[in-house]
Design an enzyme around this catalytic site. Sequence first.
Site, PDB file in Angstrom:
ATOM      1  N   ASN A   6     -13.347  24.673 -14.135  1.00  0.00           N
ATOM      2  CA  ASN A   6     -13.492  23.377 -13.204  1.00  0.00           C
ATOM      3  C   ASN A   6     -14.483  22.331 -13.885  1.00  0.00           C
ATOM      4  OD1 ASN A   6     -13.769  22.152 -10.481  1.00  0.00           O
ATOM      5  ND2 ASN A   6     -15.736  22.810 -10.949  1.00  0.00           N
ATOM      6  N   TYR A  25     -11.037  10.202 -19.881  1.00  0.00           N
ATOM      7  CA  TYR A  25     -10.818  11.370 -18.872  1.00  0.00           C
ATOM      8  C   TYR A  25      -9.180  11.454 -18.726  1.00  0.00           C
ATOM      9  CZ  TYR A  25     -11.314  13.235 -14.038  1.00  0.00           C
ATOM     10  OH  TYR A  25     -11.446  13.986 -13.060  1.00  0.00           O
TER      11      TYR A  25
HETATM   12  P1  NAI Z   1     -19.344  17.390  -9.869  1.00  0.00           P
HETATM   13  O1  NAI Z   1     -19.849  16.321 -10.889  1.00  0.00           O
HETATM   14  O2  NAI Z   1     -19.863  17.444  -8.560  1.00  0.00           O
HETATM   15  O3  NAI Z   1     -19.469  18.875 -10.520  1.00  0.00           O
HETATM   16  C1  NAI Z   1     -19.455  18.965 -11.824  1.00  0.00           C
HETATM   17  C2  NAI Z   1     -19.911  20.317 -12.339  1.00  0.00           C
HETATM   18  O4  NAI Z   1     -19.656  20.427 -13.719  1.00  0.00           O
HETATM   19  C3  NAI Z   1     -21.563  20.079 -12.049  1.00  0.00           C
HETATM   20  O5  NAI Z   1     -21.982  21.202 -11.470  1.00  0.00           O
HETATM   21  C4  NAI Z   1     -22.110  19.726 -13.526  1.00  0.00           C
HETATM   22  O6  NAI Z   1     -23.295  20.361 -13.673  1.00  0.00           O
HETATM   23  C5  NAI Z   1     -21.018  20.849 -14.293  1.00  0.00           C
HETATM   24  N1  NAI Z   1     -20.817  20.512 -15.672  1.00  0.00           N
HETATM   25  C6  NAI Z   1     -20.650  19.316 -16.464  1.00  0.00           C
HETATM   26  N2  NAI Z   1     -20.682  19.194 -17.563  1.00  0.00           N
HETATM   27  C7  NAI Z   1     -20.882  20.412 -17.700  1.00  0.00           C
HETATM   28  C8  NAI Z   1     -20.822  21.286 -19.099  1.00  0.00           C
HETATM   29  N3  NAI Z   1     -20.563  20.672 -20.313  1.00  0.00           N
HETATM   30  N4  NAI Z   1     -20.993  22.644 -19.013  1.00  0.00           N
HETATM   31  C9  NAI Z   1     -20.949  23.275 -17.652  1.00  0.00           C
HETATM   32  N5  NAI Z   1     -20.904  22.688 -16.776  1.00  0.00           N
HETATM   33  C10 NAI Z   1     -20.918  21.424 -16.813  1.00  0.00           C
HETATM   34  O7  NAI Z   1     -17.688  16.631  -9.965  1.00  0.00           O
HETATM   35  P2  NAI Z   1     -16.649  17.272  -9.162  1.00  0.00           P
HETATM   36  O8  NAI Z   1     -15.936  16.430  -8.590  1.00  0.00           O
HETATM   37  O9  NAI Z   1     -16.797  18.495  -8.380  1.00  0.00           O
HETATM   38  O10 NAI Z   1     -15.564  17.817 -10.671  1.00  0.00           O
HETATM   39  C11 NAI Z   1     -15.080  19.039 -10.706  1.00  0.00           C
HETATM   40  C12 NAI Z   1     -13.932  19.062 -11.341  1.00  0.00           C
HETATM   41  O11 NAI Z   1     -12.784  18.215 -10.656  1.00  0.00           O
HETATM   42  C13 NAI Z   1     -13.925  18.155 -12.720  1.00  0.00           C
HETATM   43  O12 NAI Z   1     -13.054  18.702 -13.644  1.00  0.00           O
HETATM   44  C14 NAI Z   1     -13.409  16.930 -12.367  1.00  0.00           C
HETATM   45  O13 NAI Z   1     -12.824  16.295 -13.425  1.00  0.00           O
HETATM   46  C15 NAI Z   1     -11.849  17.288 -11.212  1.00  0.00           C
HETATM   47  N6  NAI Z   1     -11.732  16.194 -10.763  1.00  0.00           N
HETATM   48  C16 NAI Z   1     -12.705  15.514  -9.538  1.00  0.00           C
HETATM   49  C17 NAI Z   1     -12.224  14.567  -8.767  1.00  0.00           C
HETATM   50  C18 NAI Z   1     -12.937  13.920  -7.726  1.00  0.00           C
HETATM   51  O14 NAI Z   1     -12.567  12.649  -7.298  1.00  0.00           O
HETATM   52  N7  NAI Z   1     -14.445  14.205  -7.796  1.00  0.00           N
HETATM   53  C19 NAI Z   1     -10.706  14.160  -8.871  1.00  0.00           C
HETATM   54  C20 NAI Z   1     -10.023  14.853  -9.738  1.00  0.00           C
HETATM   55  C21 NAI Z   1     -10.570  15.972 -10.390  1.00  0.00           C
END
Ligand code: NAI
Length: 259
Positions: A92, A157
């Site tokens: 994720n 992205y």
């Molecule tokens: P968020 O920013 O709240 O959480 C992302 C998490 O990934 C954070 O805990 C961060 O520390 C961790 N992270 C980032 N880079 C990392 C790395 N290199 N190694 C390990 N951990 C890492 O964002 P969210 O929204 O919860 O995103 C989760 C997934 O959902 C992502 O793949 C994002 O692309 C996807 N997504 C999010 C949307 C949104 O509108 N929030 C919409 C569609 C997809």
Amino acid sequence: MSSTSLRGKSAIITGATSGIGLATARLMAERGAKLCLADINEAGLQQVADELKSEGAEVVHCMVDVASEDSNQQMADCALEAFGQIDIAHLNAGILVTKPILECDLETWQRVINVNLNGVFLGIRSCAPDMVKRGSGSIVVTASVSGILGNKSMPSYTASKHGAVGLVKAASAELGESGVRVNAVCPGATYTQMMINSGLSIADVNNSEVAQMTVLGRVAEPREIGEMVCFLASDAASYMTGGIYPVDGGMTAVGRKPI
Ligand code: NAI
């Protein structure tokens, strides 16, 4: 026991300290899974592990950079050492950079691809061998509506998420023979840290153009995405593999003007 129960299953979740990963960790814990929380945010890991343990969940955590091969292997080893097997991998973790092609330098492009696409490849490579050996397992990748639609503001992205969707399909074909299911969830705009950091309240966001692109007229709560992840991870989804599932309030169904 309901087939949506995760009791006794061991699950790795990457990006587990925030947003969708955190909501999924809470839901999986409620459903009885043993959790290996993985994230690049070490302080956050400790905090989430403490929270879930205080509610009775069995939890280990490990710091991981999903773009690193060694780090992914350590994550799989951590779960195997704690629980003896990996039943579920929720791959994720992701990052978002909004830079149009003509303003996007190669380094930025590669960083997004490394985390969002290579991270999924390395996650599958580290978690799938145990599943293949045992002949069962469920891998759920968080892709995005940007893995289905194009948009003008985030090419790196969008390319990374289209890549993740293709990888899920290919992996389902390869691993299905061994009883391992692989699916992608494609969230629409979801109210997570990304939006909180921008200073917008959920009410502001729900009045924005992004919310108006949906049929339901609002963005998602992280928990609403986690529900789908938990379903795909569970035995209730035993005939589901290779699927690309939008959880987007109808955004991709109606094709309103993309941002
Ligand atoms: P968020 O920013 O709240 O959480 C992302 C998490 O990934 C954070 O805990 C961060 O520390 C961790 N992270 C980032 N880079 C990392 C790395 N290199 N190694 C390990 N951990 C890492 O964002 P969210 O929204 O919860 O995103 C989760 C997934 O959902 C992502 O793949 C994002 O692309 C996807 N997504 C999010 C949307 C949104 O509108 N929030 C919409 C569609 C997809």
